[in-house]
Motif scaffolding. Structure first.
Motif, short mmCIF file in Angstrom:
data_model
loop_
_atom_site.label_atom_id
_atom_site.label_comp_id
_atom_site.label_asym_id
_atom_site.label_seq_id
_atom_site.Cartn_x
_atom_site.Cartn_y
_atom_site.Cartn_z
N GLY A 133 7.88 -3.59 3.34
CA GLY A 133 6.80 -3.27 2.61
C GLY A 133 5.19 -3.73 2.16
O GLY A 133 5.66 -4.58 2.81
N MET A 134 4.34 -3.22 1.07
CA MET A 134 2.90 -3.55 1.65
C MET A 134 3.09 -3.97 -0.14
O MET A 134 3.42 -3.33 -0.83
CB MET A 134 2.31 -2.56 2.21
N ARG A 135 2.13 -4.87 -0.22
CA ARG A 135 2.46 -5.54 -1.44
C ARG A 135 0.41 -4.07 -2.11
O ARG A 135 0.33 -3.43 -2.31
CB ARG A 135 1.41 -6.67 -1.49
N GLN A 136 -0.91 -5.56 -1.54
CA GLN A 136 -1.76 -4.39 -2.26
C GLN A 136 -2.28 -3.39 -1.39
O GLN A 136 -3.44 -3.89 -0.74
CB GLN A 136 -2.69 -5.00 -3.02
N ALA A 137 -1.96 -2.52 -1.04
CA ALA A 137 -1.86 -1.95 0.31
C ALA A 137 -2.98 -0.40 -0.37
O ALA A 137 -3.27 0.23 0.46
CB ALA A 137 -1.02 -0.61 0.34
N GLY A 138 -3.52 -0.95 -1.38
CA GLY A 138 -4.26 0.03 -2.27
C GLY A 138 -5.57 0.17 -1.36
O GLY A 138 -6.17 1.50 -1.50
N ILE A 139 -5.58 -0.50 -0.77
CA ILE A 139 -7.00 -1.15 -0.07
C ILE A 139 -7.03 -0.06 1.26
O ILE A 139 -8.47 0.38 1.59
CB ILE A 139 -6.94 -2.63 0.38
N LEU A 140 -5.87 0.21 2.00
CA LEU A 140 -5.99 0.84 3.16
C LEU A 140 -5.58 2.96 2.88
O LEU A 140 -5.67 3.26 3.37
CB LEU A 140 -4.27 0.40 3.58
N ALA A 141 -4.76 2.21 1.40
CA ALA A 141 -5.05 4.04 0.96
C ALA A 141 -6.20 4.77 0.67
O ALA A 141 -6.03 5.94 0.94
CB ALA A 141 -3.34 4.21 -0.10
N VAL A 143 -6.48 -1.30 -6.66
CA VAL A 143 -4.71 -1.73 -6.58
C VAL A 143 -3.68 -2.62 -7.24
O VAL A 143 -3.79 -3.22 -8.26
CB VAL A 143 -5.12 -3.01 -5.21
N GLY A 144 -2.96 -2.54 -6.81
CA GLY A 144 -1.15 -2.64 -7.72
C GLY A 144 -0.65 -3.61 -6.68
O GLY A 144 -0.87 -3.38 -5.29
N ASP A 145 0.90 -4.11 -6.92
CA ASP A 145 2.16 -4.30 -5.74
C ASP A 145 3.24 -3.03 -5.40
O ASP A 145 3.40 -2.45 -6.44
CB ASP A 145 3.22 -5.19 -6.51
N ASP A 146 2.78 -2.49 -4.71
CA ASP A 146 3.31 -1.03 -3.62
C ASP A 146 4.85 -1.34 -4.07
O ASP A 146 5.34 -0.18 -4.02
CB ASP A 146 2.94 -0.94 -2.29
N VAL A 147 5.28 -2.59 -3.56
CA VAL A 147 6.78 -2.77 -3.79
C VAL A 147 7.37 -2.08 -4.53
O VAL A 147 8.76 -1.83 -4.88
CB VAL A 147 7.31 -4.25 -3.01
N TYR A 148 6.64 -2.82 -5.70
CA TYR A 148 7.58 -2.43 -7.19
C TYR A 148 7.25 -1.12 -7.77
O TYR A 148 6.79 -0.84 -8.40
CB TYR A 148 6.63 -3.85 -8.14
N GLY A 149 6.41 -0.54 -6.66
CA GLY A 149 5.21 1.39 -6.99
C GLY A 149 4.18 0.90 -8.09
O GLY A 149 3.97 1.72 -8.99
N THR A 171 -3.66 3.18 -6.40
CA THR A 171 -4.61 3.82 -4.96
C THR A 171 -3.44 4.58 -3.76
O THR A 171 -3.13 5.15 -3.43
CB THR A 171 -5.65 3.06 -4.25
N VAL A 172 -2.30 3.80 -4.03
CA VAL A 172 -0.85 4.29 -2.95
C VAL A 172 -0.65 5.36 -3.72
O VAL A 172 -0.02 6.10 -3.45
CB VAL A 172 -0.28 2.83 -2.92
N ASN A 173 -0.23 5.33 -4.72
CA ASN A 173 0.84 6.76 -5.54
C ASN A 173 0.31 8.31 -5.93
O ASN A 173 0.50 8.54 -5.42
CB ASN A 173 0.70 6.31 -6.88
N SER A 174 -1.64 7.78 -5.68
CA SER A 174 -2.55 8.98 -5.80
C SER A 174 -2.54 9.77 -4.03
O SER A 174 -2.54 10.65 -4.33
CB SER A 174 -3.96 8.16 -5.65
#
Length: 351
Positions: A238-246, A33-39, A43-46
Motif C-alpha cells: 500500500g502506498m501513500r502519496q504515490a502520485g509523485i510516482l504515478a 497527491v493524496g493518500d492512495d491507500v484511501y483511494g 494522480t494515481v487514480n488518473s
C-alpha cells in the motif's frame, strides 16, 4: 547520451536502467497527491483509469513493480492448490523467485516454446480444468508479450485469439504479462484494446522502455481489481502519496511510447554488427523489438569473457548462461551510444 552505470558507459543490461528525463522529474515534483491507500491520490487514480482504458478494461491498480502486478493478477485467477500453465521460460516462473507458489499456493506446469512464441494448441492440449479429486486442475494460462527470455519476441495476435477461443466455457482464465506490451504495440501497430480484451488480467510496466523510475499497472474487471487492491495492501505494498510516482507514468505514456521504434531500430543495428563479425550468433531479421539475444554456440569465447571484454570498453551487457548474452536498447541509448556499442561488440566477438 550514455546509460546509467557511470559517465561514458553504455548500459545494455536492461531497459530498467533508464533515468527520468528532466521534464518527467518536473511532472513528478508538481503532481497533485493524496493518500492512495484511501483511494485519494488524484494522480494515481488518473493513471489507473488511463491504463485501464487503453487496454479496454474496467479498472487498474498501480503497483511498485511488474512482479507484484503479475503476482496479484495470478492470485486473482488461480486459487491455492490449482495450477497455472505458462511457457518454460516465462518471467512469471523464471524471474519472480517462485512467488506464485510461495505467496499464493499456485502450482505450475510449463510447455516448451523455443523463443517464447505462443502456439495456442500446446497449452490447450495440456489444460485440465476439472482434473477430479486426485489431480491438479488448471485455473489459468499466462502469456508474455513481448517475451523477455525469447529475445523480445512479439506474440501472434491470431494465436492469442485462438487461446481465448479455446478456453471459452471451460472456466480457465488468461493472464497477460505485458511488461513490454508497449513494444509489441509499436512494432506491430496492433490495438492495445484488442490485446487487452483477450485476457482477464493484464500487467504493463512503466519503468522499462517507457523510462519511468518505478511502477506497473494491473488491469481487469472492477471486481478483480478491488480484490487485488486488498492483496496489494496485505503484501505490504500500500502506498501513500504515490502520485509523485504515478506522474512519471503519465508523462511516459504521453511522451515515450511512439519513440520505442527508435529502440527497436537500434537493437537491429546491434544485431547486424554482431552477425557481420560472427555469422550465426544472431539473425538480425528475428530482432523485432528492443532485445537482442546472442547465442555464441561454438565461439572461442564464452559469454562471461565477452561480457568482460565489453565492460573493459565501457559497454555493459548481461550473460544469460555460459553461451548466451542479452543486449537491451532503451531511452538512454542514443545513436552515438549504439555506434560505440557496435564497435565494442565487433571487437569482443572477433577476439
Amino acid at each position: 547520451m550514455s546509460a546509467a552505470g557511470g559517465a561514458g558507459v553504455v548500459d545494455l543490461r536492461s531497459d530498467t536502467v533508464t533515468r527520468p528525463v528532466p521534464a518527467m522529474r518536473r511532472a513528478m515534483a508538481e503532481a497533485p497527491v493524496g493518500d492512495d491507500v484511501y483511494g485519494e491520490d488524484p494522480t494515481v487514480n488518473s493513471l489507473e483509469r488511463r491504463v485501464a482504458g487503453l487496454l479496454g478494461h474496467e479498472a487498474g491498480l498501480f503497483t511498485p513493480s511488474g512482479s507484484l502486478a503479475n503476482q496479484l493478477g495470478l492470485r486473482m485467477l488461480v486459487p491455492p492448490g490449482k495450477e497455472l500453465l505458462c511457457d518454460v521460460t516465462a518471467h512469471v516462473v523464471r524471474a519472480e523467485l517462485g512467488a506464485a507458489a510461495a505467496l499464493s499456493g499456485i502450482t505450475t506446469r510449463t510447455w516448451h516454446s523455443g523463443d517464447g512464441r505462443l502456439d495456442a494448441a500446446l497449452p490447450l492440449a495440456m489444460m485440465q480444468p476439472d482434473a477430479g479429486p486426485y489431480l491438479v486442475s488448471t485455473a489459468a494460462i499466462a502469456v508474455e508479450n513481448t517475451h523477455n527470455f525469447g529475445g523480445g519476441t512479439v506474440q501472434s495476435l491470431e494465436q492469442a485469439k485462438a487461446l481465448r477461443a479455446g478456453v471459452e466455457g471451460t472456466g480457465v482464465r488468461l493472464h497477460l504479462d505485458g511488461a513490454r506490451l508497449w513494444n509489441a504495440h509499436v512494432a506491430t501497430g496492433e490495438s492495445l484494446v484488442e490485446w487487452g480484451g483477450l485476457f482477464d488480467t493484464v500487467s504493463v510496466c512503466l519503468s522499462k522502455g517507457l523510462g519511468a523510475p518505478v511502477g506497473s499497472v494491473l488491469v481487469g474487471s472492477a471486481d478483480l481489481v478491488a480484490q487485488a487492491r486488498v492483496w496489494r495492501k496485505r503484501y505490504g505494498a500500500g502506498m501513500r502519496q504515490a502520485g509523485i510516482l504515478a506522474a512519471a507514468g503519465l508523462y511516459a505514456l504521453d511522451h515515450h511510447v511512439s519513440r520505442l521504434a527508435d529502440d527497436h531500430a537500434r537493437a537491429r543495428r546491434l544485431a547486424e554488427a554482431c552477425a557481420d563479425v560472427l555469422p550465426g550468433v544472431v539473425d538480425p531479421a528475428s530482432v523485432s523489438t528492443n532485445i537482442v539475444i546472442l547465442d555464441l554456440g561454438a565461439a572461442r569465447a564464452g559469454a562471461g569473457e565477452v561480457v568482460d571484454s565489453l565492460a573493459a570498453q565501457g559497454v555493459l551487457a548481461s550473460a544469460f548462461g555460459p553461451q548466451r548474452i542479452r543486449l537491451v536498447t532503451h531511452l538512454d541509448v542514443d545513436d552515438d551510444a549504439t555506434d560505440r556499442a557496435a564497435r565494442a561488440l565487433r571487437q569482443a566477438l572477433s577476439a
